[in-house]
Design an enzyme around this catalytic site. Structure first.
Site, mmCIF file in Angstrom:
data_model
loop_
_atom_site.group_PDB
_atom_site.id
_atom_site.type_symbol
_atom_site.label_atom_id
_atom_site.label_comp_id
_atom_site.label_asym_id
_atom_site.label_seq_id
_atom_site.Cartn_x
_atom_site.Cartn_y
_atom_site.Cartn_z
ATOM 1 C CB SER A 273 27.811 47.475 12.829
ATOM 2 O OG SER A 273 28.555 46.286 12.838
ATOM 3 C CG ASP B 47 26.847 43.944 14.742
ATOM 4 O OD1 ASP B 47 26.603 44.853 13.935
ATOM 5 O OD2 ASP B 47 27.905 43.296 14.742
#
Lengths: 431, 431
Positions: free
Chosen positions: A183, A161
């Site tokens: 995310s 991420d």
């Protein structure tokens, strides 16, 4: 598997398999899939989207790119809150201690501010000495001891991420539902909480401009969380005005302290109310209460009794923060109304940009924040305004930064002859 | 200017300014704009396109990323041909000498094959010793002396195109009209020719699957050429079957030599006819003739008289190629028909892939070609086929490569009870 073929498949609008998504994320994390292929894929995802199954696979792949937090030594319900971001959005600092004070663990891993929205870590770090870089062992230890602890992302949690987010930021691929969802949710699932309250904001200061878009995002986020067996609720709240009295790191901490010390000021009302509403949702998720009303009452009692303030003070102490040394800026200027009427419209994103110009926020991750800079809001939506009334006070230590910020702020509100009728802080709760 | 903002603008469907396009190409060529931003922009262009003004700006920026060829010492009309690519497409080797023999300069800068389509350079380099890496000075000198010369791209011409093309190849951004147009036209304009004949192919072996798509691409390419004051015509031709008798480098040179030596074989007819039609367009563009018919007559005379063959031989000599040493492969197998009827359909892309498996073509630019490998076509569209007739002969030096290629070829044609009526080599000429 060939990355170029996977990009082409998504480009042509087909759903990617779990294996394909896993391959891309794994190879990208270890550096064998180059940035240029990832950014092309991100842009293809921007245009062609991802269905719920793909988004869940992406979340899973990002989650498994790193370690997860072992919260098994915290006996009891663990809950967190995530906000999609806004200006003056400081509720975490209040709801963490409030919910912890009601006997529910709140282990919070937060981010930094980027663009016009602020970040919890930056706010906390305006407290001299406050250390957000605790080890995970310490994080769990502090949470066990006082019920809550706030730390920053570690490099071991969801490294995919981090890498992808940095890339999205410079390739115009931030605004994509599946990418946003994966995310947020990969990080939150990695935290090892049982429940999650999402504060999904809409309006001129939010990523989502309408309540409908915010609701769409909320449903996608909830589907992922529920896919992982988490209890998730979403509060759809307005970011059509900055939240509360201040935006700017030390100033926001000050506002939270005032609220936790029971200083009442109408300018604090929204911050206090949203914090309590979110706290109530967090408490109710734990199964401790029979109704939201009951949970709200517990939260309010905890706040009013001073218990939340005590926990916050204790947390600062355990994380080396010296609350009494909180510093504010030496310079200020005021921005006044040119006409009379009612304040009916804020361009909150523009206010956020003014905050960046004052160095209260960052344009790029490498920018250094001035913790004492900030903007004070004297009027809220539907406040009566007389010509010459102060709308904003700009605070900072470098007066030369005021000019550009003031120009932005001058364009950021509208005074009209009559009030508007449709402003509400919380639009909806999705359970 | 911020690259991320430019990407976002295109992503949101807005036209980029000439300055923005210039900025991106200049910075990318010198390496200050990273691959990952360029690939995100390319994908955004894939989805949102570019209008004619933007495409012209892109062509211009790519053209000016390097040097242009100074052809001023060639007194007279200079013309080139560009084909969008196919299987067995070898007309350049014939039309260069034919048009040169009619007194018009043909300075040709060609590419290598990639994917299922072949490249002129690879064909010429199957002639032992043939050097396609001449200096630009030598290129002009040879052209001045015999009317034509074939060389490869130099690193100084359109370096932006080279870098972008390599990136498109691995990011699934090849199939975009504006990107294709700017890539082709920047190189052709850099060559310093006065006229250009485009052979835009459609069908199962072409990038454009339908004649309509080919025509759309042709019109866009012509608009750019005309924007640069070039005379441009487009021939829309079929790639629904491989062109002529052979695909494979040395084999294609052999076919061209046969045609230039006036060996007649019905399997050569399409190659001969398309070469003469394209030659006629090139000659007519120069203003030397009053009609295409007259130009065609000049071209055919030049071919039949042996003058084209003489020029080709001379060119090989000047470029160190030993025509008499042309080598062919030692192994072959035949692929026969299972049923009787008429051959009515080829999947030409699949034939191209079989060619790659035989190493007659490349999958990646780094692949090494076997110049003696190839496929021989015994039947063309509407040929009568009896069960057991040979459809293809596979040629090569490594018999172990035949198996996979044969599998592809077995799926690459269809025999049906009756002929089809709508096959034609040239669909249309756009002037």
């Amino acid at each position: 598997m060939l990355a170029a073929e996977i990009i082409k498949k998504k480009r042509n609008g087909h759903a990617l398999t779990e294996d394909e998504i896993q391959f891309v994320i794994t190879e990208y994390t270890k550096g064998s899939l180059p940035d240029y292929q990832m950014s092309a894929l991100l842009m293809a995802i921007y245009f062609k989207g991802m269905d719920n199954v793909e988004t869940l696979s992406l979340t899973k792949a990002m989650l498994h790119s790193g370690i997860t937090v072992d919260t098994s030594s915290l006996a009891g319900f663990k809950v967190d809150k995530h906000s999609t971001g806004g200006v003056g959005d400081k509720t975490s600092l209040i709801l963490g201690p409030v919910v912890a004070g009601c006997g529910i663990y709140v282990p919070m891993i937060s981010g930094r501010g980027l663009g016009h929205t602020g970040g919890t870590l930056d706010k906390l770090e305006s407290i001299p000495g406050f250390n957000t870089q605790q080890s995970l062992e310490n994080f769990i230890k502090i949470t066990r001891e006082i019920g809550t602890c706030f730390i920053g992302q570690t490099k071991d949690i969801c490294p995919a991420d981090k890498k992808i987010y940095a890339l999205r930021d410079v390739t115009a691929t931030v605004e994509s539902y599946p990418l946003i969802c994966a995310s947020i949710m990969s990080k939150k699932i990695a935290e090892g909480v049982d429940g999650l309250v999402l504060d999904v904001k809409y309006g001129s200061g939010a990523f989502m401009k309408t309540a409908e878009q915010a609701e769409e995002l909320a449903l996608k986020l909830m589907a992922i969380g529920q896919g992982y067996g988490k209890k998730v609720v979403s509060v759809i709240s307005s970011m059509d005005q900055p939240l509360g009295r201040f935006a700017g790191n030390a100033w926001e901490v000050f506002e939270c302290l005032e609220i936790m010390k029971n200083v009442r000021n109408p300018l604090y009302d929204e911050t206090r109310e949203l914090s309590l509403q979110l706290s109530a949702q967090m408490i109710h998720l734990s199964g401790k209460t029979n109704s939201i009303q009951e949970a709200y009452k517990l939260a309010e009692d905890c706040l009013v009794s001073g218990r939340a303030f005590e926990i916050f003070s204790k947390m600062c102490e355990l994380q080396s923060g010296k609350l009494n040394d909180l510093k504010f800026s030496s310079q200020k200027i005021e921005l006044k109304a040119d006409e009379s009427g009612y304040l009916t419209h804020f361009n909150v994103e523009q206010i956020g940009v003014a905050g960046i110009l004052l160095r209260a926020g960052r344009r790029q991750t490498s920018d250094i924040i001035h913790p004492t800079s900030g903007i004070e809001f004297h009027k809220k939506i539907n406040s009566p305004v007389a010509k010459g009334d102060v709308i904003y006070t700009l605070h900072g230590d470098e007066a030369e930064l005021f000019k550009d910020a003031k120009e932005y702020l001058q364009q950021s509100f509208r005074v009209t002859p009559s009030k508007i009728s449709n402003h509400q802080l919380i639009k909806k709760v999705l359970t």
